[in-house]
Write an enzyme that holds these catalytic residues in place. Structure first.
Site, PDB file in Angstrom:
ATOM      1  N   ASN A   9       0.877  -1.169   0.000  1.00 27.75           N
ATOM      2  CA  ASN A   9       0.000   0.000   0.000  1.00 27.75           C
ATOM      3  C   ASN A   9       0.914   1.218   0.000  1.00 27.75           C
ATOM      4  OD1 ASN A   9      -1.781   2.078   0.505  1.00 27.75           O
ATOM      5  ND2 ASN A   9      -2.815   1.076   2.214  1.00 27.75           N
ATOM      6  N   ARG A  87      -2.698  -2.338  -3.277  1.00 28.77           N
ATOM      7  CA  ARG A  87      -3.808  -1.394  -3.232  1.00 28.77           C
ATOM      8  C   ARG A  87      -3.550  -0.315  -4.280  1.00 28.77           C
ATOM      9  NH1 ARG A  87      -4.429   3.871   0.468  1.00 28.77           N
ATOM     10  NH2 ARG A  87      -6.564   4.447  -0.064  1.00 28.77           N
ATOM     11  N   HIS A 175     -11.587   4.539  -0.550  1.00 30.22           N
ATOM     12  CA  HIS A 175     -11.468   3.797   0.719  1.00 30.22           C
ATOM     13  C   HIS A 175     -12.234   2.479   0.666  1.00 30.22           C
ATOM     14  CE1 HIS A 175     -10.577   7.896   2.699  1.00 30.22           C
ATOM     15  NE2 HIS A 175      -9.440   7.214   2.653  1.00 30.22           N
ATOM     16  N   GLY A 203      -8.941   9.421   8.610  1.00 30.13           N
ATOM     17  CA  GLY A 203      -7.494   9.311   8.724  1.00 30.13           C
ATOM     18  C   GLY A 203      -6.871  10.530   8.090  1.00 30.13           C
ATOM     19  N   SER A 204      -5.764  10.362   7.371  1.00 23.70           N
ATOM     20  CA  SER A 204      -5.235  11.479   6.580  1.00 23.70           C
ATOM     21  C   SER A 204      -6.221  11.841   5.484  1.00 23.70           C
ATOM     22  CB  SER A 204      -3.880  11.103   5.979  1.00 23.70           C
ATOM     23  OG  SER A 204      -2.916  10.951   6.986  1.00 23.70           O
ATOM     24  N   ARG A 234      -6.484  17.996   2.514  1.00 23.59           N
ATOM     25  CA  ARG A 234      -7.423  18.184   1.415  1.00 23.59           C
ATOM     26  C   ARG A 234      -8.666  18.906   1.907  1.00 23.59           C
ATOM     27  NH1 ARG A 234      -7.558  12.049  -0.383  1.00 23.59           N
ATOM     28  NH2 ARG A 234      -6.021  11.757   1.280  1.00 23.59           N
ATOM     29  N   MET A 277      -4.269  15.672  13.536  1.00 19.72           N
ATOM     30  CA  MET A 277      -5.391  15.805  14.454  1.00 19.72           C
ATOM     31  C   MET A 277      -4.928  15.756  15.910  1.00 19.72           C
ATOM     32  SD  MET A 277      -8.591  16.310  15.029  1.00 19.72           S
ATOM     33  CE  MET A 277      -9.584  16.030  13.543  1.00 19.72           C
ATOM     34  N   ARG A 278      -3.898  14.975  16.205  1.00 22.29           N
ATOM     35  CA  ARG A 278      -3.396  14.910  17.580  1.00 22.29           C
ATOM     36  C   ARG A 278      -2.906  16.276  18.046  1.00 22.29           C
ATOM     37  NH1 ARG A 278       0.532   9.960  16.230  1.00 22.29           N
ATOM     38  NH2 ARG A 278       0.746  11.356  14.437  1.00 22.29           N
ATOM     39  N   GLY A 325     -10.554   7.990  13.397  1.00 15.89           N
ATOM     40  CA  GLY A 325     -11.812   7.376  13.815  1.00 15.89           C
ATOM     41  C   GLY A 325     -11.643   6.375  14.942  1.00 15.89           C
ATOM     42  N   GLU A 326     -10.544   5.634  14.925  1.00  9.50           N
ATOM     43  CA  GLU A 326     -10.301   4.612  15.944  1.00  9.50           C
ATOM     44  C   GLU A 326      -9.823   5.202  17.266  1.00  9.50           C
ATOM     45  OE1 GLU A 326      -7.359   2.003  14.318  1.00  9.50           O
ATOM     46  OE2 GLU A 326      -8.401   1.926  12.389  1.00  9.50           O
ATOM     47  N   GLU A 374      -7.042  -3.145   5.671  1.00  6.28           N
ATOM     48  CA  GLU A 374      -6.964  -3.170   4.212  1.00  6.28           C
ATOM     49  C   GLU A 374      -5.984  -4.236   3.729  1.00  6.28           C
ATOM     50  OE1 GLU A 374      -7.637   1.497   3.100  1.00  6.28           O
ATOM     51  OE2 GLU A 374      -6.002   0.977   4.461  1.00  6.28           O
TER      52      GLU A 374
END
Length: 400
Positions: A9, A87, A175, A203-204, A234, A277-278, A325-326, A374
């Protein structure tokens, strides 16, 4: 089928691969590189996530990563690769299911580079490298767009003239491997909550997908991976008129506009920094830019999830996946606040502990945080297509 399956990936900022036993699909190890690290290294971790080795990379790109992976694998006496699964983000209109690589498939993928400039060229690099140096090794290509092929014409169509629609300008969705894995796990939900499920992959890159009876019914990304939710770099949903304005009035060239929308917008554009995000969660209480970025991210996610719930005819379950999300419990909580009107209730403690089921007793909607996989989906498709059961695109590619 003895030996091992390697999955790849490859992206612009990272490379993720894994080795599975070809028969049992038991995970042996993961090999990954983060190009934001300096210096970049290939990290090798076992199935339990324990780091076992680091290999310096000559360059921070997918070619150097796959070279390092193949070099390391070649030195292991107990590992023999029987097939490689990849992928690839965009399959377009023709490549609507996983396929065994051949010349026609490779050329079709290259034609789609303009529709996924942040992903497709990097996805293809390991494929062509293996073609050059291991030409007899079977390669299977799995497309993120394939899972959404079950959608109706209404869900796929833009309101454009027919001549443009006939050229393939329509909504594809992405996705797909992540959503396919989550769909394979719906039996973890109570039976009455499996028919109308919405999955938020955060995620990203970020998107959401409405699953009806386990199949893609509608999704938020479209022709490219820009549409829909706000993302790390984005923009997500944007009035096309704004693009025209930037071209005409602000003097942006197409290449500059592509860089702006793909790499300099979203959380990064709003809050500055890397758009992590962190970092935003750690600073949003004292930094107005970070607070606004967080609020807009959650607002846009909730708006898109609400739209999916409307066309789906309800939302029996909401599943968060992807690293944000996780693991980002504050982000999940803020998004879920928008759905209290429909009886959704979170268990604050379960959510803060990142447990799998995070809704309160009596919630009208089952809410879960699930790790996606994935790589396992790629391995499953690779095993199926290399056991001689199905070769929809003929002979494998044997030379570059």
């Amino acid at each position: 089928m003895n030996g091992h399956i390697l999955t790849c990936n490859a992206g612009s900022g990272s490379f993720k691969s894994a080795l599975f036993c070809a028969d049992s699909l038991e995970l042996l190890c993961r090999l990954s590189a983060d190009y934001h690290e300096d210096p970049s290294v290939l990290r090798i971790t076992n199935a339990q996530g324990e780091e076992k080795n680091r290999i310096p990379l000559n360059e921070a790109n997918s070619r150097a990563s796959v070279e390092a992976v193949l070099d390391w694998v070649g030195k292991q006496k107990d590992i023999g690769i029987k097939a490689v699964g990849h992928r690839v983000v965009h399959g377009g209109e023709r490549l609507t299911r996983p396929v065994r690589l051949n010349d026609e498939v490779l050329e079709e993928m290259k034609k789609l580079n303009p529709l996924a400039p942040l992903h497709q060229p990097h996805n293809i690099t390991p494929i062509t490298h293996i073609c050059n140096f291991m030409p007899d090794l079977p390669q299977i290509v799995c497309f993120d767009t394939s899972f959404h092929a079950t959608q109706s014409q209404e869900a796929k169509t833009y309101a454009l003239p027919r001549e443009l629609r006939e050229k393939g300008i329509r909504r594809y969705g992405f996705h797909g491997l992540s959503y396919e894995y989550i769909a394979s796990c719906l039996d973890l939900l109570p039976e009455k909550n499996r028919d109308r499920v919405i999955v938020a992959h955060l995620g990203s890159g970020c998107s959401a997908c409405a699953l009806k009876d386990g199949k893609s019914f509608a999704t938020t990304m479209g022709l490219t991976a820009l549409e829909g939710l706000m993302m790390r770099t984005r923009c997500g949903d944007l009035d096309p008129g704004a693009v025209l304005y930037l071209l005409r009035e602000e003097g942006y060239a197409p290449q500059e506009l592509e860089k702006l929308l793909y790499l300099e917008s979203g959380l990064k554009g709003m809050a500055g920094g890397a758009g992590d995000m962190r970092e935003i969660l750690n600073t949003k209480e004292k930094d107005e830019k970070a607070r606004m970025a967080f609020e807009l991210f959650c607002f846009m996610a909730a708006r898109e999830i609400g739209g999916l719930a409307a066309v789906l005819g309800g939302m029996q379950a909401l599943i968060f996946t992807g690293k944000v999300g996780e693991l980002a419990h504050k982000t999940r909580a803020r998004i879920c606040e928008y759905f209290t009107w429909m009886g959704l209730r979170l268990d604050e403690s379960a959510n803060e502990q990142n447990e799998e089921t995070i809704c309160a007793n009596g919630s009208s909607v089952i809410v879960r945080a699930m790790e996606t996989n994935e790589a396992l989906m790629i391995a499953r498709h690779t095993k199926r297509l290399t056991q001689g059961k199905e070769f929809p695109n003929g002979k494998e590619r044997s030379a570059a």
